[in-house]
Design an enzyme around this catalytic site. Structure first.
Site, PDB file in Angstrom:
ATOM      1  N   ASN A   9      38.456  29.810  47.044  1.00 51.58           N
ATOM      2  CA  ASN A   9      38.274  30.540  48.231  1.00 51.58           C
ATOM      3  C   ASN A   9      36.532  30.302  48.233  1.00 51.58           C
ATOM      4  OD1 ASN A   9      37.326  32.469  49.923  1.00 51.58           O
ATOM      5  ND2 ASN A   9      38.059  34.364  48.363  1.00 51.58           N
ATOM      6  N   TRP A  10      36.245  29.605  49.269  1.00 51.89           N
ATOM      7  CA  TRP A  10      34.564  29.401  49.200  1.00 51.89           C
ATOM      8  C   TRP A  10      33.844  30.338  49.643  1.00 51.89           C
ATOM      9  CZ3 TRP A  10      34.292  23.797  51.744  1.00 51.89           C
ATOM     10  CH2 TRP A  10      35.093  22.860  50.877  1.00 51.89           C
ATOM     11  N   LYS A  11      34.516  31.504  50.219  1.00 57.80           N
ATOM     12  CA  LYS A  11      33.815  32.651  50.814  1.00 57.80           C
ATOM     13  C   LYS A  11      32.608  32.050  51.870  1.00 57.80           C
ATOM     14  CE  LYS A  11      34.837  35.184  46.925  1.00 57.80           C
ATOM     15  NZ  LYS A  11      34.730  36.388  45.876  1.00 57.80           N
ATOM     16  N   HIS A  96      41.742  39.930  51.420  1.00 56.81           N
ATOM     17  CA  HIS A  96      40.803  40.008  50.382  1.00 56.81           C
ATOM     18  C   HIS A  96      40.093  41.251  50.225  1.00 56.81           C
ATOM     19  CE1 HIS A  96      37.672  38.672  47.849  1.00 56.81           C
ATOM     20  NE2 HIS A  96      38.105  37.809  47.451  1.00 56.81           N
ATOM     21  N   GLU A  98      37.011  41.863  49.691  1.00 54.75           N
ATOM     22  CA  GLU A  98      35.927  41.964  50.426  1.00 54.75           C
ATOM     23  C   GLU A  98      36.093  42.191  51.899  1.00 54.75           C
ATOM     24  OE1 GLU A  98      34.570  37.991  49.216  1.00 54.75           O
ATOM     25  OE2 GLU A  98      34.299  38.985  47.202  1.00 54.75           O
ATOM     26  N   GLU A 168      43.769  40.552  42.454  1.00 53.08           N
ATOM     27  CA  GLU A 168      42.511  40.114  41.976  1.00 53.08           C
ATOM     28  C   GLU A 168      41.871  41.539  41.795  1.00 53.08           C
ATOM     29  OE1 GLU A 168      40.898  36.457  43.921  1.00 53.08           O
ATOM     30  OE2 GLU A 168      40.932  38.093  45.377  1.00 53.08           O
ATOM     31  N   GLY A 174      33.676  38.264  41.012  1.00 51.99           N
ATOM     32  CA  GLY A 174      32.320  37.662  41.070  1.00 51.99           C
ATOM     33  C   GLY A 174      31.431  38.310  39.907  1.00 51.99           C
ATOM     34  N   SER A 213      36.845  36.113  38.680  1.00 52.11           N
ATOM     35  CA  SER A 213      36.143  35.299  37.505  1.00 52.11           C
ATOM     36  C   SER A 213      36.859  34.538  36.517  1.00 52.11           C
ATOM     37  CB  SER A 213      35.307  36.572  36.446  1.00 52.11           C
ATOM     38  OG  SER A 213      34.295  37.185  37.207  1.00 52.11           O
ATOM     39  N   GLY A 234      36.825  31.874  43.126  1.00 56.00           N
ATOM     40  CA  GLY A 234      35.830  31.998  43.971  1.00 56.00           C
ATOM     41  C   GLY A 234      34.669  31.071  43.579  1.00 56.00           C
ATOM     42  N   GLY A 235      33.783  31.567  42.727  1.00 54.25           N
ATOM     43  CA  GLY A 235      32.576  30.813  42.221  1.00 54.25           C
ATOM     44  C   GLY A 235      32.977  29.631  41.823  1.00 54.25           C
TER      45      GLY A 235
HETATM   46  P1  PGA Z   1      35.475  34.849  41.826  1.00 56.66           P
HETATM   47  O1  PGA Z   1      36.270  35.232  43.396  1.00 56.66           O
HETATM   48  O2  PGA Z   1      36.416  33.844  41.104  1.00 56.66           O
HETATM   49  O3  PGA Z   1      34.143  34.752  42.264  1.00 56.66           O
HETATM   50  O4  PGA Z   1      35.378  36.165  40.903  1.00 56.66           O
HETATM   51  C1  PGA Z   1      37.404  35.221  43.218  1.00 56.66           C
HETATM   52  C2  PGA Z   1      38.078  35.921  44.551  1.00 56.66           C
HETATM   53  O5  PGA Z   1      37.436  36.834  45.080  1.00 56.66           O
HETATM   54  O6  PGA Z   1      38.747  35.195  45.245  1.00 56.66           O
END
Ligand code: PGA
Length: 250
Positions: A9-11, A96, A98, A168, A174, A213, A234-235
């Site tokens: 997930n590149w966000k 998600h 977010e 998640e 994050g 994470s 994500g990251g």
């Molecule tokens: P993260 O994000 O790996 O940066 O914690 C995961 C996500 O939100 O899908």
């Protein structure tokens, strides 16, 4: 056997040019990933068209990070599922945290989105997870159970068969804090149990990904758990080598 999936997930990161380069690097890295691990990348909307050209003919799947809850029409700024399908997406991340937290997405909207995506032949990667205060209050099972029931229990078994679930914990996204393998396994098992209440044996076929994470250091321990079928990253998905290292952790 359940599918192993590692989805990136590149966000809201990378320019189109950077995204195309990253996609090329992921396609190159995918050559060393065993065929039973499905790699998926989810770039921003603006990148989907050129990235689709990059992943075409490779084993890397393409996902968007969201879709509209309407089919078409006067919904300024929204992107419909048929547009996503026409650009080559096979997956769409939905719900998600977010989106839920910053854009007010509700379970009711998510039911609409999930159904529209499925009707268009896209597989939703449906995200659930508790917030920090909910875990501290010991309500994590209750919260995820409710998220599953409010949305996924609205589906037929035929529809559910095409859904990927991603657990998640919001406090782990994050933040560098990961759920321990034990914490993740117990809640994944619970999610599968809840799915089985409605869908019976099909629950054994549903891939449940862990996100929050997840990185090359902790992926192995997480993926070794019986009910963890991969990760939503994500990251660590913003670099092809760490994304690949995660995919090699099964
Ligand atoms: P993260 O994000 O790996 O940066 O914690 C995961 C996500 O939100 O899908």
């Amino acid at each position: 056997m359940r599918k192993h999936i590692v989805a990136g997930n590149w966000k809201m990161n990378t320019t189109v040019a950077e995204g195309v380069e990253l996609a090329k690097a992921v396609v190159a890295a995918s050559a060393e990933v065993p065929a039973d691990v499905k790699l998926i990348i989810a770039p921003p909307f603006t990148h989907l068209y050129p990235v689709a050209e990059v992943v075409k003919g490779s084993a890397v799947g393409l996902s968007s990070q969201n879709c509209a809850n309407k089919e078409k029409g006067a919904y300024t700024g929204e992107v419909a599922v048929n547009m996503l399908e026409s650009v080559g997406c096979q997956y769409v991340i939905l719900g998600h945290s977010e989106r839920r937290e910053y854009y007010g997405e509700t379970d009711a909207t998510l039911v609409e989105k999930v159904k529209l995506a499925l009707a268009q032949g896209l597989s939703p990667i449906f995200c659930i997870g508790e917030k920090k205060e909910e875990r501290e209050a010991g309500r994590h099972f209750e919260v995820v159970t409710e998220q599953v029931k409010n949305v996924l229990f609205e589906l037929t078994p035929e529809q559910m068969a095409n859904v990927v679930v991603a657990y998640e914990p919001v406090w782990a996204i994050g933040t560098g804090l990961t759920a321990t393998a034990e914490q993740a396994q117990e809640i994944h098992a619970e999610i599968r149990k809840v799915l089985a209440e409605k869908f019976g044996e099909l629950a054994q076929e549903i891939s449940i990904l862990y996100g929050g994470s997840c990185n090359p250091t902790n992926a192995k321990e997480l993926f070794a758990c019986p009910d963890i079928d991969g990760g939503l990253i994500g990251g660590a998905a913003l670099k092809a080598d760490s994304f690949q290292a995660i995919a090699l952790s099964f």
